[in-house]
Structure formats: structure tokens, C-alpha cells
Design a protein around this motif. Structure first.
Motif, PDB file in Angstrom:
ATOM      1  N   ILE A 178      16.684  -4.786 -10.779  1.00 48.77           N
ATOM      2  CA  ILE A 178      15.716  -3.386 -10.968  1.00 48.77           C
ATOM      3  C   ILE A 178      13.986  -4.472 -10.655  1.00 48.77           C
ATOM      4  O   ILE A 178      13.696  -4.904 -11.198  1.00 48.77           O
ATOM      5  CB  ILE A 178      15.407  -2.470 -12.488  1.00 48.77           C
ATOM      6  CG1 ILE A 178      14.655  -1.741 -12.262  1.00 48.77           C
ATOM      7  CG2 ILE A 178      14.937  -3.548 -13.467  1.00 48.77           C
ATOM      8  CD1 ILE A 178      14.470  -0.744 -13.668  1.00 48.77           C
ATOM      9  N   THR A 179      13.488  -3.312 -10.299  1.00 53.79           N
ATOM     10  CA  THR A 179      12.009  -3.618  -9.408  1.00 53.79           C
ATOM     11  C   THR A 179      10.941  -2.143 -10.076  1.00 53.79           C
ATOM     12  O   THR A 179      10.926  -1.107 -10.038  1.00 53.79           O
ATOM     13  CB  THR A 179      11.776  -4.316  -8.021  1.00 53.79           C
ATOM     14  OG1 THR A 179      10.204  -5.163  -8.385  1.00 53.79           O
ATOM     15  CG2 THR A 179      12.002  -2.832  -7.979  1.00 53.79           C
ATOM     16  N   ASP A 180       9.416  -2.635 -10.254  1.00 55.54           N
ATOM     17  CA  ASP A 180       8.696  -1.662 -10.140  1.00 55.54           C
ATOM     18  C   ASP A 180       8.621  -0.964  -8.579  1.00 55.54           C
ATOM     19  O   ASP A 180       8.637  -1.628  -7.592  1.00 55.54           O
ATOM     20  CB  ASP A 180       7.004  -2.218 -10.486  1.00 55.54           C
ATOM     21  CG  ASP A 180       6.907  -2.531 -11.387  1.00 55.54           C
ATOM     22  OD1 ASP A 180       7.776  -2.420 -12.271  1.00 55.54           O
ATOM     23  OD2 ASP A 180       6.222  -3.430 -12.090  1.00 55.54           O
ATOM     24  N   ASN A 181       8.623   0.430  -8.604  1.00 54.46           N
ATOM     25  CA  ASN A 181       8.895   1.298  -7.114  1.00 54.46           C
ATOM     26  C   ASN A 181       7.246   1.131  -6.740  1.00 54.46           C
ATOM     27  O   ASN A 181       6.898   1.779  -7.711  1.00 54.46           O
ATOM     28  CB  ASN A 181       9.022   2.407  -7.642  1.00 54.46           C
ATOM     29  CG  ASN A 181       9.640   3.187  -6.300  1.00 54.46           C
ATOM     30  OD1 ASN A 181       9.055   3.092  -5.315  1.00 54.46           O
ATOM     31  ND2 ASN A 181       9.970   4.770  -6.844  1.00 54.46           N
ATOM     32  N   SER A 182       7.163   0.562  -5.691  1.00 55.59           N
ATOM     33  CA  SER A 182       5.474   0.548  -5.329  1.00 55.59           C
ATOM     34  C   SER A 182       5.326   1.937  -4.353  1.00 55.59           C
ATOM     35  O   SER A 182       4.339   2.346  -3.908  1.00 55.59           O
ATOM     36  CB  SER A 182       5.432   0.047  -4.050  1.00 55.59           C
ATOM     37  OG  SER A 182       6.205   0.410  -2.994  1.00 55.59           O
ATOM     38  N   ASN A 183       6.731   3.090  -4.125  1.00 57.62           N
ATOM     39  CA  ASN A 183       6.550   4.124  -3.091  1.00 57.62           C
ATOM     40  C   ASN A 183       6.678   5.599  -5.038  1.00 57.62           C
ATOM     41  O   ASN A 183       7.481   6.038  -4.468  1.00 57.62           O
ATOM     42  CB  ASN A 183       7.739   4.125  -2.822  1.00 57.62           C
ATOM     43  CG  ASN A 183       7.126   3.152  -1.324  1.00 57.62           C
ATOM     44  OD1 ASN A 183       6.638   3.158  -0.932  1.00 57.62           O
ATOM     45  ND2 ASN A 183       8.352   2.646  -1.360  1.00 57.62           N
ATOM     46  N   THR A 184       6.323   5.007  -6.089  1.00 54.45           N
ATOM     47  CA  THR A 184       6.900   5.708  -7.023  1.00 54.45           C
ATOM     48  C   THR A 184       5.783   7.235  -6.685  1.00 54.45           C
ATOM     49  O   THR A 184       4.295   7.259  -6.159  1.00 54.45           O
ATOM     50  CB  THR A 184       6.500   5.540  -8.071  1.00 54.45           C
ATOM     51  OG1 THR A 184       6.454   6.541  -9.409  1.00 54.45           O
ATOM     52  CG2 THR A 184       5.134   5.202  -7.976  1.00 54.45           C
ATOM     53  N   LEU A 185       5.569   8.445  -7.721  1.00 55.44           N
ATOM     54  CA  LEU A 185       5.042   9.687  -7.093  1.00 55.44           C
ATOM     55  C   LEU A 185       3.901   9.759  -8.701  1.00 55.44           C
ATOM     56  O   LEU A 185       3.163  10.115  -8.866  1.00 55.44           O
ATOM     57  CB  LEU A 185       5.691  10.831  -6.320  1.00 55.44           C
ATOM     58  CG  LEU A 185       4.855  11.494  -6.727  1.00 55.44           C
ATOM     59  CD1 LEU A 185       4.341  11.673  -4.854  1.00 55.44           C
ATOM     60  CD2 LEU A 185       6.009  13.595  -6.226  1.00 55.44           C
ATOM     61  N   LEU A 186       4.362   8.256  -9.224  1.00 51.36           N
ATOM     62  CA  LEU A 186       3.548   8.861 -10.436  1.00 51.36           C
ATOM     63  C   LEU A 186       1.871   8.419 -10.549  1.00 51.36           C
ATOM     64  O   LEU A 186       1.536   9.230 -11.552  1.00 51.36           O
ATOM     65  CB  LEU A 186       4.225   7.895 -11.776  1.00 51.36           C
ATOM     66  CG  LEU A 186       3.449   7.744 -12.991  1.00 51.36           C
ATOM     67  CD1 LEU A 186       3.772   9.102 -13.728  1.00 51.36           C
ATOM     68  CD2 LEU A 186       3.570   6.683 -14.123  1.00 51.36           C
ATOM     69  N   THR A 537       7.534   8.869   0.975  1.00 45.87           N
ATOM     70  CA  THR A 537       6.202   8.963  -0.500  1.00 45.87           C
ATOM     71  C   THR A 537       4.801   9.400   0.404  1.00 45.87           C
ATOM     72  O   THR A 537       4.257  10.266  -0.251  1.00 45.87           O
ATOM     73  CB  THR A 537       5.952   7.589  -1.057  1.00 45.87           C
ATOM     74  OG1 THR A 537       6.669   6.944  -1.728  1.00 45.87           O
ATOM     75  CG2 THR A 537       4.992   7.373  -2.079  1.00 45.87           C
ATOM     76  N   LYS A 538       4.494   9.327   1.131  1.00 45.74           N
ATOM     77  CA  LYS A 538       3.657   9.921   2.040  1.00 45.74           C
ATOM     78  C   LYS A 538       2.787  10.549   2.433  1.00 45.74           C
ATOM     79  O   LYS A 538       2.404  11.718   1.819  1.00 45.74           O
ATOM     80  CB  LYS A 538       3.134   8.801   3.598  1.00 45.74           C
ATOM     81  CG  LYS A 538       2.237   9.319   4.241  1.00 45.74           C
ATOM     82  CD  LYS A 538       1.935   8.025   5.369  1.00 45.74           C
ATOM     83  CE  LYS A 538       0.206   8.416   6.697  1.00 45.74           C
ATOM     84  NZ  LYS A 538       0.928   9.986   7.005  1.00 45.74           N
ATOM     85  N   ASP A 539       4.558  11.264   2.796  1.00 39.04           N
ATOM     86  CA  ASP A 539       4.596  12.494   3.191  1.00 39.04           C
ATOM     87  C   ASP A 539       4.585  13.889   2.124  1.00 39.04           C
ATOM     88  O   ASP A 539       3.826  14.880   2.137  1.00 39.04           O
ATOM     89  CB  ASP A 539       5.942  13.291   3.886  1.00 39.04           C
ATOM     90  CG  ASP A 539       6.462  12.461   5.402  1.00 39.04           C
ATOM     91  OD1 ASP A 539       5.140  12.211   5.437  1.00 39.04           O
ATOM     92  OD2 ASP A 539       7.485  12.254   5.588  1.00 39.04           O
ATOM     93  N   LEU A 540       5.471  12.898   0.271  1.00 40.54           N
ATOM     94  CA  LEU A 540       5.403  13.663   0.139  1.00 40.54           C
ATOM     95  C   LEU A 540       3.691  14.211  -1.016  1.00 40.54           C
ATOM     96  O   LEU A 540       3.037  14.632  -1.620  1.00 40.54           O
ATOM     97  CB  LEU A 540       6.124  13.641  -1.630  1.00 40.54           C
ATOM     98  CG  LEU A 540       7.556  13.799  -1.846  1.00 40.54           C
ATOM     99  CD1 LEU A 540       7.786  12.487  -2.240  1.00 40.54           C
ATOM    100  CD2 LEU A 540       7.775  15.279  -2.247  1.00 40.54           C
ATOM    101  N   GLY A 541       3.128  12.849  -1.148  1.00 43.69           N
ATOM    102  CA  GLY A 541       1.074  13.019  -1.042  1.00 43.69           C
ATOM    103  C   GLY A 541       0.479  14.259  -0.073  1.00 43.69           C
ATOM    104  O   GLY A 541       0.480  14.552  -1.562  1.00 43.69           O
ATOM    105  N   GLU A 542       0.803  13.941   0.740  1.00 42.47           N
ATOM    106  CA  GLU A 542      -0.068  14.711   1.356  1.00 42.47           C
ATOM    107  C   GLU A 542       0.295  16.046   1.776  1.00 42.47           C
ATOM    108  O   GLU A 542      -0.748  17.027   1.708  1.00 42.47           O
ATOM    109  CB  GLU A 542       0.052  14.636   3.059  1.00 42.47           C
ATOM    110  CG  GLU A 542      -0.665  13.248   3.522  1.00 42.47           C
ATOM    111  CD  GLU A 542       0.019  11.709   5.536  1.00 42.47           C
ATOM    112  OE1 GLU A 542       0.644  13.811   5.662  1.00 42.47           O
ATOM    113  OE2 GLU A 542      -0.407  11.609   5.528  1.00 42.47           O
TER     114      GLU A 542
END
Length: 550
Positions: A178-186, A537-542
């Protein structure tokens, strides 16, 4: 329905009773005080792994009632006493920015009118510390199946942690990490991952009540009540609200949007990932040729990935995709509609074109009466290599465990993805989140007897379809926006089927302006591919930015 229940997820799509309305002033501490465990604060060194100690009071595990050996008592009866959630504190770094956040793992009750608890739904919520709750968005995330827990979106897509796979999403060697998710929406929204009843640690009080929630309507009602109770207990009524549903989770999301619109709860945005709203676009039968038409463009994209198309079609895949979409919805659809009235010459032209666009053998197409289903395609595309193509993700291949020409729907995708996710999540849940119980976490509900008789609704109404509920929500809330995410290599919920469902909402051009699309060079779970995950992640943020514009 073989559409999604045959797959491992992903699930790549919904209670007959009336739920009790909890007072809006109820706070978490009034229902059950959370148990908190803290990690060490940030230092000048990289963010440390959270150090979680044993909760002061162990999270309860369901216990069958003791009693006489009557037929009724032999059924499982779970303890429905409410227990406090387990709360832990963590931090991570995203794009050079430190995020300190709180994780809450527990169950919320689903009650009937007299207040008796009929079921409990397990959730894990992540909230960013130091934020004003009434201004902070909260996104409710769930997978589908039906019969799948929400571990996939949780540990693969937008949660703060993710399973480590190969860059293209293929299976790594064990042991899994497991690793930190750099693409998290948090960094943009608080997140609540919810498991459907009969999955994860969610369950009804007994087998009879379990049946109530294992169906299109019961599932929608349960999730609708969960969302109402969560925003009530955690004071999130003023927060911007979002839904992220995947696969059958989109069936549920559309239904929830309509259901809650009539209960005073409006959403700012709904994301449909790998859409399954109108099952008439997905379930082929002798009386329904539409799914055969909508599958062809995905067949083409998968054949191109495996280099089974002619060189001229491989030069410009965007052009080829547009060409195939037009051919399938016109020439091919007309040929299927003609049936036996199709002339020999017309039939041969269709066979030749179909073979050209899919890389399949002409004799196979002819013998299948021009109608190739998913199983036939996945079995035959790479038959000369004696491997099968993935259903959830056509990029995946593998030998069938039972032999080359077996007829069951084996999917190499599930074999590659299920073990890493299952292993990693079980460890993460009990160590970093501190939710320690002996009860197994049910990734799937397929062994649940009532699940085998999932209630799809009244047959007289035809195929299940929650698209009208989404349309109703859009009509009742002029500010609601929808994002449709689709993978080109997905055969469980083909992208053309999603487009067809949206195009047939009968909502008009102005209404369609509130619906946007995002496409990916990936399959049902677009996020397992690293490049597609970053784009998602980019699409969700926008999308969230557009939804929150004043």
C-alpha cells in the motif's frame, strides 16, 4: 442478471419499509461517542506512517443469538446494538502540500418506523482537519456489482491510500503493498466510502430482513437513508454534496438522486463511472438487439490494443472509432432489424465489415447470426494464442483455468486485481484504521443466499432502468451536474451504452449541457491504469469546480 453479477466487481449497478427519521440535531456523540487514536504530529522529516494502538473498546463483531434449535433460531441473528466508530488521525503529502485528516470507521443503523434497527451499513469516512464543515464538500463513494463492497474506489481511486499495481494496472508479485495515493480527492472533498448491505461489514439483523435490501429498490432506500443519517449525525446538511458511483453503483446513484430529491436532499454533482443505468442497453436477448450494436465500438478498441486490426485502421484510432460508431448504429443496426429479410449479399457485407472492425473470424460471425456477445468475443479474439481477453478490462489476458474452449465467463481481470485489493485492505483496515474484528470483510456477497435472488423489480416493466430517476433529479434541481466517465476497453458497461442512455434521457439540449463526459484508455476500473488514474483525478477536480461555481 448476468451483466454485473458475473463479474468480480465491480465491479467494471438498488427497502420496502419506511425508515425512521432521526432528529436533525443528533450529533455523533449523542448516538455513540467515537473512540479516538492519534498519530504523532508532523515533523521536519517525511510524513510518518500512522501509529495506531488498540482501541480502548474493541469494535463489536456480529454475534448470532443463542437460543433453541428451532428452524427460526438456526438462522443468523446479528446484534444490532449501536457501537461507537473507531477514529484515527493521519497525514500525507500531496503535490508538496501536507494533508492532515481524520478517518472514521464504523456502522450506521438503518431503522424502521418504530425505531428498531433492521440493518447496519459499514463506512469509512475521511475528513480534512481544520476545515469548516459547512463549506467543505463531502462525496459519497460506492461500487456496485450488485454484491460488491466499495474497496475498489476506496483503495484504488480517490481514497488517501492505494494498492500498488504495475503502471498499467496488471498484477504485481506478492506480498502486496500500500502507498499514499497522490491522486486522492481528499484535498478537494471529504470522502465517505459505503458498503452495501451483505458486503463488507454491512448486514441486516437476520436473513429475512436481508432479502428486503437485496434488490433495486431496497438498495436505493438503504443508501438514501444512510446518506440522510450521515449528514444528520455529522452536521453536514450545509455541505456541498457529491456522489461517485461505479458500475452498478451508477444504477444506485441515479436512483438515489431521484429518491433523495423527494426527501429534501439535493446534490451538487454526480459522477457515473462505468455506467449501468438502463439495462436494456446491456442485456442482450432474442428480443433485444441493442446491446449487440453498442458493443461493437468497444470490440474495435480492444482488437486495436491487441493489434488485431488492419494497418489502415490502426493509423488513426480516433478516426476509426468514429467510423465504427457510425457503422454500428446505422448499417449494422439496420441489418439486425431486417432479420431474415436481409439478402445474402447484404449479409456478407455485414460479415466482412464486422470482421474488419473486430478482428474476429468470418465463420464465427456468420454462425453467431451476426450477433457476437461478450463471452464469444473474449474467448475468440486471441484464440490462436490460447488466452482469453478480459471482460472488465480488455487489455488483460490469461489462460482459462479450465481449458481453452470452456464456456463459463472467466475474466482474467478479476484474477489479477482481486488478490491485491483484498489482501491490502484487510491489513489496512485492522492496522492503520484500528478496526479490529474477527468477522471476515466480505468483498463480495455472491455466497449470500438472498443475493442469488436479487429483486430486479416488476418484470412487466421490462429491463431495470434508473435513468428516469436521474432525469427527475436533474429536472427538480437546475444546478445539479453530471459527469460520465467511461473506459474504451470496458465490456461490462460499454462506453457506447452509456452514451446511448444519456442521449435518451429525453431532457433536451439545454438539459444535456449539464452533463459532461470523460473518456479513458482503460477498462471498467479506469483508475488501475496509472495514466488514466491521474487523468481521472484531474477530471474530477475540474468537474467539482464547475459544480461549485456560484
Amino acid at each position: 442478471m448476468r451483466l454485473l453479477t458475473c463479474s468480480f466487481v465491480l465491479t467494471c449497478a438498488l427497502c420496502a419499509g419506511v425508515f425512521a427519521q432521526q432528529p436533525d440535531t443528533t450529533k455523533p456523540a449523542e448516538a455513540a461517542k467515537p473512540r479516538e487514536k492519534k498519530t504523532r504530529p508532523e515533523s521536519s522529516q517525511p510524513a510518518p506512517e500512522p501509529k495506531i494502538t488498540e482501541p480502548t473498546t474493541p469494535a463489536p463483531e456480529p454475534k448470532p443469538d443463542a437460543g433453541k434449535e428451532s428452524a427460526a433460531d438456526k438462522e443468523e441473528h446479528f446484534d444490532m446494538t449501536e457501537a461507537p466508530p473507531v477514529v484515527t488521525h493521519h497525514q500525507m503529502t500531496v503535490a508538496g502540500k501536507t494533508l492532515r485528516y481524520t478517518a472514521t470507521a464504523g456502522r450506521l443503523p438503518i431503522k424502521r418506523g418504530d425505531g428498531k434497527i433492521e440493518a447496519e451499513m459499514f463506512f469509512v469516512a475521511y475528513t480534512l482537519d481544520g476545515q469548516e464543515a459547512n463549506q467543505r464538500p463531502v462525496t459519497f463513494c460506492f461500487n456496485g456489482g450488485p454484491g460488491s463492497a466499495s474497496v475498489w474506489l476506496h483503495m484504488g481511486s480517490v481514497g488517501p491510500k492505494q494498492v500498488v499495481l504495475q503502471p498499467n494496472g496488471f498484477m504485481p508479485a506478492a506480498p502486496y503493498r500500500i502507498t499514499d495515493n497522490s491522486n486522492t480527492l481528499l484535498d478537494k472533498s471529504d470522502l465517505v466510502f459505503v458498503d452495501a448491505i451483505a458486503t463488507g461489514f454491512s448486514h441486516a439483523a437476520n436473513a429475512e430482513l436481508q432479502k428486503k435490501y437485496l434488490g433495486v429498490k431496497g438498495d436505493i432506500d438503504a443508501f438514501g437513508e444512510f446518506i440522510r443519517l450521515y449528514i444528520t449525525r455529522y452536521d453536514r446538511w450545509p455541505s456541498p454534496l457529491f456522489i461517485l458511483g461505479e458500475s452498478y453503483g451508477t444504477t444506485r446513484a441515479a436512483g438515489i438522486a431521484g429518491y433523495l430529491a423527494d426527501h429534501g436532499i439535493s446534490f451538487n454533482g454526480i459522477t457515473l463511472l462505468s455506467t449501468a443505468m438502463d439495462f436494456g442497453t446491456l442485456e442482450w436477448s432474442k428480443g433485444n438487439d441493442l446491446p449487440y450494436v453498442l458493443l461493437v465500438p468497444s470490440f474495435t478498441m480492444i482488437a486495436a490494443y491487441h493489434k488485431r486490426l488492419a494497418p489502415d485502421l490502426m493509423q488513426d484510432l480516433a478516426k476509426t472509432r468514429t467510423e465504427v460508431e457510425h457503422w454500428a448504429s446505422n448499417d449494422y443496426a439496420l441489418a439486425l432489424a431486417k432479420g431474415d429479410a436481409l439478402s445474402a449479399d447484404e449479409r456478407q457485407k455485414i460479415i466482412d465489415a464486422y470482421a474488419r472492425y473486430t478482428g474476429l473470424d468470418r465463420k464465427l460471425i456468420d454462425n453467431a447470426n451476426l450477433r457476437i456477445d461478450v463471452e464469444q468475443f473474449t474467448l475468440n479474439l486471441l484464440l490462436d494464442q490460447k488466452v482469453r481477453v478480459g471482460r472488465l478490462d480488455g487489455r488483460f489476458t490469461g489462460p482459462d483455468p479450465e481449458g481453452v474452449l470452456t464456456s463459463h465467463q472467466y475474466d482474467p481481470t478479476g484474477s489479477a486485481i482481486v488478490p491485491p485489493y483484498t489482501s491490502v485492505f484487510n491489513n489496512y483496515l485492522r492496522t492503520e484504521l484500528g478496526y479490529k474484528v474477527d468477522t471476515p470483510y466480505k468483498v463480495f456477497a455472491w455466497e449470500e443466499p438472498a443475493f442469488q435472488k436479487w429483486d430486479w423489480g416488476e418484470a412487466v416493466k421490462g429491463f431495470p432502468n434508473t435513468a428516469p430517476s436521474l432525469r427527475a433529479a436533474l429536472a427538480k434541481n437546475p444546478y445539479l451536474k453530471v459527469l460520465v466517465m467511461e473506459g474504451y476497453f470496458d465490456l461490462a458497461t460499454p462506453y457506447a451504452a452509456a452514451n446511448y442512455s444519456i442521449d435518451h434521457l429525453n431532457f433536451g439540449a439545454d438539459g444535456q449541457k449539464r452533463i459532461s463526459f470523460a473518456t479513458y484508455e482503460a477498462g471498467h476500473m479506469v483508475y488501475v491504469d496509472s495514466a488514466s488514474h491521474a487523468k481521472m483525478t484531474k477530471d474530477l477536480g475540474e468537474f467539482m469546480g464547475r459544480c461549485l461555481e456560484k
